[in-house]
Design an enzyme around this catalytic site. Structure first.
Site, mmCIF file in Angstrom:
data_model
loop_
_atom_site.group_PDB
_atom_site.id
_atom_site.type_symbol
_atom_site.label_atom_id
_atom_site.label_comp_id
_atom_site.label_asym_id
_atom_site.label_seq_id
_atom_site.Cartn_x
_atom_site.Cartn_y
_atom_site.Cartn_z
ATOM 1 N N ALA A 157 0.860 -1.318 -0.046
ATOM 2 C CA ALA A 157 -0.003 -0.137 0.084
ATOM 3 C C ALA A 157 0.964 1.087 0.438
ATOM 4 C CB ALA A 157 -0.860 0.116 1.228
ATOM 5 N N TYR A 158 2.389 1.618 0.480
ATOM 6 C CA TYR A 158 2.959 2.293 0.342
ATOM 7 C C TYR A 158 3.064 2.336 -0.511
ATOM 8 C CZ TYR A 158 7.240 5.321 1.983
ATOM 9 O OH TYR A 158 7.568 5.965 1.621
ATOM 10 N N GLY A 159 3.981 1.419 -1.488
ATOM 11 C CA GLY A 159 4.324 1.493 -2.387
ATOM 12 C C GLY A 159 3.011 1.879 -3.677
#
Length: 121
Positions: free
Chosen positions: A4-6
């Site tokens: 999700a961060y990516g």
């Protein structure tokens, strides 16, 4: 999660690219860029107990301090070498080549349109 961060970082790069394209198309003299400040020692994990303690200990050796983390933002905003540069990705106060997916103009347009639909809903 890391995935999700990516995805959020990819979306930031795509959005900045599409915004820069639109500014240029409309003759607006504003730049839009994205950047990676680096891994920074902050207090974001302060409520995570032992993880925070480990971060505070090892982070002093491995992570940037807050001033170092802000350096690229300040460079892009203020340095004459960045004047007029738009739609680019920066890291450590230098232009950086993002992934092929991050440079996909069609994907950037799709994200822009999808975002407009979400906001209008």
């Amino acid at each position: 999660t890391l995935a999700a961060y990516g995805q959020s970082k990819l979306a930031n790069i795509l959005h900045a690219g599409e915004l820069a394209r639109r500014f240029k198309e409309e003759g607006v003299n504003i730049t839009a860029n994205s950047l990676h400040p680096g891994s920074i020692l902050t207090n974001l994990l302060r409520n995570r107990g032992i993880i925070y303690a480990i971060e505070r200990t090892l982070g002093k050796l491995l992570l940037k301090n807050i001033q170092q983390g802000a350096a690229t933002q300040c460079y892009v905003a203020l340095h004459p070498g960045a004047k007029g540069v738009s739609g680019k990705y920066w890291s450590d106060s230098n232009l950086y080549e993002p992934s092929a997916k991050a440079k996909d103009a069609e994907l950037g347009k799709k994200l822009w349109d999808y975002t407009l639909d979400l906001v209008a809903a």
